[in-house]
Write an enzyme that holds these catalytic residues in place. Sequence first.
Site: not given
Length: 456
Positions: A129, A159, A273, A335
């Site tokens: 990205t 994605f 991200c 996370f």
Amino acid sequence: MSNILCIGAGYVGGPTMAMIAKNCPEHKITVVDINEDRIARWNSDDLPIFEPGLLEVVQEARDRNLFFQTDVASPTTDADIIFVSVNTPTKMFGEGAGKAADLQYWEKTAREILANCRKPNVIVVEKSTLPVRTAEAMARILESGNSSTQFFVVSNPEFLAEGTAIEDLSNPDRVLIGGEQNEQGRKAAETVAALYAHWVPQERLLLTSVWSSELSKLVANAMLAQRISSINSISALCERTEADIAEVSKAIGMDTRIGSKFLEASIGFGGSCFRKDILHLSYLCEYYGLPEVADYWASVVGINEWQTDRFFQNILHEQFNTLAGKTISLLGFAFKQDTGDTRDSPAIPLCEKLLAEHAKVKVHDPKALENARLDLKDLEGDVSFVEDVYEAVEGAHALALVTQWQEYRELDFERIFQVMAKPAFIFDGRNHLDHEKLFEIGFNVFPLGKVPLKHV
Ligand code: UDX
Ligand code: UDX
């Protein structure tokens, strides 16, 4: 048959290439990384990342048409398609520090490609990205030498979400491929699309311009994160008004225009991200003279940090404003569930704050303890990492649930209650547990965005 090279064997490069190799047995795929240890683990059954279903996919293709190695120069020589998925962290120095993308690995990779490519036509695919217009910079570097190779730069952002990478790769909502808007650029994009067409239905292959593709990736992450910050902001209001965030999420999510996903209140989003990409987006807006837009997106990150702090403040307040010498056990450090990844996990600032109050912190996580140790290694204070969850909660004054691992729902909370200090508290940072049942056992229960259940 093509020779495909991928530079960067991380969370994105590794699983994506394994999936392409599995589905395209006629192509040879080489994945390289500067990290020797990582490559050794990709070549073993102890993969460097934990991802459900990944090992089976790797085992099917490895040493057949999928190869992992550290040498980048030789596979570059005869590569037809080169995916670049090196990391692009937030820049921590100089201009744009704390916001802009650090493109040093990206540029180094571009120069390496230029130095070693020998095929007449090579497609370079941006998988990482990146800020908008990076492909242009890449193309300029590639065109700068005396190379006889003609390069085509294509943007193909990934994605996949961690924990569901194989599912997401197997059945993507869409595959986005951005190419230059001329005949050769379109042909290059179609060549990349043809790889995915082995298993992705044609109507989900979306061909756009390079800029739209680059920007769509940043915006997809920003919009997802924005939903979480929106619901988290409302969780605070629920706590003041006795409305219930789960009921609100359900009620609004049933509106098909809103949709039900990404409306779970939490201690805060993490991962490599969201924060990084929103900050890039915000920086980009600032750079292009749109400070109002930049502020709008930056506030999504602001609310996220506030939510994690709010969770901590709640623990402090309910522990009679003193944590010194008290044991707080963290259930989870990753996370999110089903990954060992701890990058940007809200567990990190939470531990910093708890240790600053001189609390004793015990960390449990089924997959992330190795990373948790690295994340906290420079912090001063009493922190321990415990593999057995029942040992981790022994003597604790409070439990803080950070990660929604399924196994935490199945714990024997009667047993846990027995070994904790009293009064016993649970702060559920994911609304993951059965709060009524915990209250009946004797816990004081603090969910997010709901009325707490208190005995004292
Ligand atoms: C991904 C995306 O690629 C990145 O753009 C996104 O924004 C974050 O997620 P990810 O795969 O999660 O990155 O990163 P990481 O697991 O750090 O993998 C990158 C790999 O590239 C590392 O293994 C690193 O050793 C390797 N690398 C980095 C190289 O091989 N060469 C370099 O010059 C730099
Ligand atoms: C995200 C994007 O989903 C993916 O498309 C992109 O390629 C990379 O970034 P990832 O960070 O791996 O994927 O996981 P994701 O499932 O999106 O979760 C991100 C964070 O948001 C996690 O900390 C998760 O716990 C949190 N989250 C998610 C919430 O707090 N509430 C929700 O409702 C959903």
